[in-house]
Design an enzyme around this catalytic site. Structure first.
Site, PDB file in Angstrom:
ATOM      1  CB  SER A 121      25.876 -13.765  18.622  1.00 52.32           C
ATOM      2  OG  SER A 121      25.994 -13.769  20.000  1.00 52.32           O
ATOM      3  CG  HIS A 142      27.779  -8.538  19.439  1.00 52.69           C
ATOM      4  ND1 HIS A 142      28.701  -9.061  18.566  1.00 52.69           N
ATOM      5  CD2 HIS A 142      27.445  -9.554  20.264  1.00 52.69           C
ATOM      6  CE1 HIS A 142      28.915 -10.329  18.860  1.00 52.69           C
ATOM      7  NE2 HIS A 142      28.175 -10.652  19.881  1.00 52.69           N
ATOM      8  CD  GLU A 154      30.960  -7.364  15.864  1.00 57.72           C
ATOM      9  OE1 GLU A 154      31.521  -7.529  14.786  1.00 57.72           O
ATOM     10  OE2 GLU A 154      30.153  -8.191  16.314  1.00 57.72           O
ATOM     11  CG  ASN A 192      29.933 -14.166  16.975  1.00 62.19           C
ATOM     12  OD1 ASN A 192      30.876 -14.706  17.550  1.00 62.19           O
ATOM     13  ND2 ASN A 192      29.046 -13.435  17.615  1.00 62.19           N
TER      14      ASN A 192
HETATM   15  P1  NAD Z   1      22.134 -17.422  28.455  1.00 61.56           P
HETATM   16  O1  NAD Z   1      21.506 -18.701  28.042  1.00 61.56           O
HETATM   17  O2  NAD Z   1      23.224 -17.430  29.486  1.00 61.56           O
HETATM   18  O3  NAD Z   1      21.022 -16.381  28.987  1.00 61.56           O
HETATM   19  C1  NAD Z   1      19.844 -16.122  28.298  1.00 61.56           C
HETATM   20  C2  NAD Z   1      18.829 -15.567  29.299  1.00 61.56           C
HETATM   21  O4  NAD Z   1      17.682 -15.104  28.573  1.00 61.56           O
HETATM   22  C3  NAD Z   1      18.340 -16.626  30.303  1.00 61.56           C
HETATM   23  O5  NAD Z   1      18.540 -16.162  31.621  1.00 61.56           O
HETATM   24  C4  NAD Z   1      16.859 -16.749  29.950  1.00 61.56           C
HETATM   25  O6  NAD Z   1      16.030 -17.005  31.083  1.00 61.56           O
HETATM   26  C5  NAD Z   1      16.579 -15.349  29.387  1.00 61.56           C
HETATM   27  N1  NAD Z   1      15.307 -15.329  28.644  1.00 61.56           N
HETATM   28  C6  NAD Z   1      14.811 -16.257  27.791  1.00 61.56           C
HETATM   29  N2  NAD Z   1      13.565 -15.906  27.402  1.00 61.56           N
HETATM   30  C7  NAD Z   1      13.279 -14.734  28.025  1.00 61.56           C
HETATM   31  C8  NAD Z   1      12.137 -13.890  28.042  1.00 61.56           C
HETATM   32  N3  NAD Z   1      11.041 -14.191  27.333  1.00 61.56           N
HETATM   33  N4  NAD Z   1      12.174 -12.762  28.800  1.00 61.56           N
HETATM   34  C9  NAD Z   1      13.274 -12.463  29.527  1.00 61.56           C
HETATM   35  N5  NAD Z   1      14.383 -13.225  29.550  1.00 61.56           N
HETATM   36  C10 NAD Z   1      14.385 -14.352  28.805  1.00 61.56           C
HETATM   37  O7  NAD Z   1      22.643 -16.748  27.085  1.00 61.56           O
HETATM   38  P2  NAD Z   1      23.823 -15.659  26.892  1.00 61.56           P
HETATM   39  O8  NAD Z   1      25.097 -16.377  26.595  1.00 61.56           O
HETATM   40  O9  NAD Z   1      23.759 -14.678  28.018  1.00 61.56           O
HETATM   41  O10 NAD Z   1      23.353 -14.973  25.531  1.00 61.56           O
HETATM   42  C11 NAD Z   1      22.377 -13.946  25.520  1.00 61.56           C
HETATM   43  C12 NAD Z   1      22.480 -13.151  24.230  1.00 61.56           C
HETATM   44  O11 NAD Z   1      23.792 -12.595  24.120  1.00 61.56           O
HETATM   45  C13 NAD Z   1      22.255 -13.955  22.948  1.00 61.56           C
HETATM   46  O12 NAD Z   1      21.596 -13.142  21.998  1.00 61.56           O
HETATM   47  C14 NAD Z   1      23.661 -14.284  22.509  1.00 61.56           C
HETATM   48  O13 NAD Z   1      23.776 -14.519  21.133  1.00 61.56           O
HETATM   49  C15 NAD Z   1      24.382 -12.995  22.890  1.00 61.56           C
HETATM   50  N6  NAD Z   1      25.834 -13.131  23.085  1.00 61.56           N
HETATM   51  C16 NAD Z   1      26.355 -14.233  23.670  1.00 61.56           C
HETATM   52  C17 NAD Z   1      27.739 -14.348  23.831  1.00 61.56           C
HETATM   53  C18 NAD Z   1      28.343 -15.563  24.474  1.00 61.56           C
HETATM   54  O14 NAD Z   1      29.566 -15.757  24.368  1.00 61.56           O
HETATM   55  N7  NAD Z   1      27.590 -16.380  25.173  1.00 61.56           N
HETATM   56  C19 NAD Z   1      28.589 -13.316  23.399  1.00 61.56           C
HETATM   57  C20 NAD Z   1      28.009 -12.171  22.818  1.00 61.56           C
HETATM   58  C21 NAD Z   1      26.631 -12.095  22.661  1.00 61.56           C
END
Ligand code: NAD
Length: 293
Positions: A121, A142, A154, A192
């Site tokens: 993000s 993204h 994005e 963001n």
């Molecule tokens: P989340 O906490 O729901 O999921 C993250 C996952 O990553 C978890 O299942 C965790 O076990 C896994 N993980 C951590 N370390 C790891 C490793 N070493 N190997 C493999 N997997 C691993 O988080 P999310 O909301 O899904 O966000 C994930 C990404 O997407 C982030 O970069 C976030 O910025 C981005 N994002 C989030 C949103 C949102 O609204 N939540 C929107 C767009 C982008």
């Protein structure tokens, strides 16, 4: 489906990873969903299945489309499983150290031609790319949350991203029926950079006692015509992710207007990370969400 990209690897089976897997599988791609443990991948697959089931009951997809999509998704907690992927999308925790560690672990197993993308993000694509063995085949893709619903993606190129990589990523995203915007590689990109300071300001508004959780969210829903209040949206994004994005903005742009609200820090320290853990600015453990302040 795009010609050059057929198999997708997804790293991180959380909210975003399972959503990205969902749209890829429905669009006909073979998907491998990878996370640190079989429990995590199973939880991701459960989330994906229930979203497909919801789409089925609202007649957005047919039973055959649901079954075919599910049959295209494999899960693994072994990085070798990503070895066949043409495109790997990393959607793991928003933490640069975690992402770098992941690239170190997975890159030796990827095809030399594979494109590696991050769903980050906010973190610098150029810096992430430099920690891989393929900066020219690395970029930001993204997606927005929830991925099956939100139309925007994005695209962000790092300084070393080759034109062919960008073109392949663009062609891939177009097959998912999403609208593309491109952003330069600056902290938090476009969405963001604008959205998170507003959410952070809403948390300051709560912190300073200007309004309660309910009054802040109602004010922005009915007063600014936002579909969701900012605190509800923060819970939806995940408060750990919100804090990470504010830290990236604060560090990357060195302007005090981006300092994360201490109340946001406190909620994250408490482990009240929002919807994904059942509690944030609202408590989701009962029938209806109850404000926690
Ligand atoms: P989340 O906490 O729901 O999921 C993250 C996952 O990553 C978890 O299942 C965790 O076990 C896994 N993980 C951590 N370390 C790891 C490793 N070493 N190997 C493999 N997997 C691993 O988080 P999310 O909301 O899904 O966000 C994930 C990404 O997407 C982030 O970069 C976030 O910025 C981005 N994002 C989030 C949103 C949102 O609204 N939540 C929107 C767009 C982008």
């Amino acid at each position: 489906m795009d010609g050059s990209i057929r198999k997708i690897g997804i790293v991180g089976a959380g909210q975003m990873g399972s959503g990205i897997a969902h749209v890829c599988a429905l669009s006909g791609y073979d998907v491998t969903l990878y996370d640190v443990s079989d429990e995590r991948t199973a939880a991701g697959l459960d989330r994906l299945t229930s979203t497909l089931d919801r789409q089925l009951s609202s007649q957005k997809i047919t039973p055959a489309e649901r079954d075919a999509a599910l049959a295209r998704v494999a899960t693994s907690s072994q990085p070798q499983a990503l070895g066949q992927a043409d495109l790997v999308i990393e959607a793991a925790t928003e933490d640069e150290i975690v992402k770098r560690k992941i690239y170190r672990e997975i890159c030796p197993h990827l095809k030399p031609s594979a494109i590696l993308a991050s769903n980050t993000s906010s973190i610098s694509i150029t810096r992430l790319a430099a920690s891989t063995d393929r900066a020219e085949r690395f970029m930001g893709i993204h997606f927005m949350n929830p991925v099956p619903v939100m139309k925007l993606v994005e695209l962000v190129r790092g300084i070393a991203t080759e034109d062919a990589t960008f073109a392949a990523a663009r062609a891939f995203v177009e097959t998912l029926d999403k609208t593309i915007t491109t952003s330069e590689d600056f902290p938090a990109f476009i969405v963001n950079r604008i959205l998170l300071p507003m959410i952070n300001e809403a948390i300051y508004t709560l912190y300073e006692g200007v309004g309660s959780v309910e009054s802040i969210d109602t004010a922005m829903r009915l007063g600014a015509n936002h579909p969701m209040g900012p605190l509800q949206l923060a819970d939806f994004i995940g408060l750990d992710t919100c804090l990470s994005i504010m830290q990236v903005l604060h560090d990357g742009l060195a302007d005090s207007k981006y300092r994360p609200c201490p109340l946001l820090v406190k909620y994250v320290e408490a482990g009240w990370l929002g919807r994904k853990v059942g509690r944030g600015f609202y408590d989701y453990r009962g029938e209806t969400p109850v404000p926690t302040r």
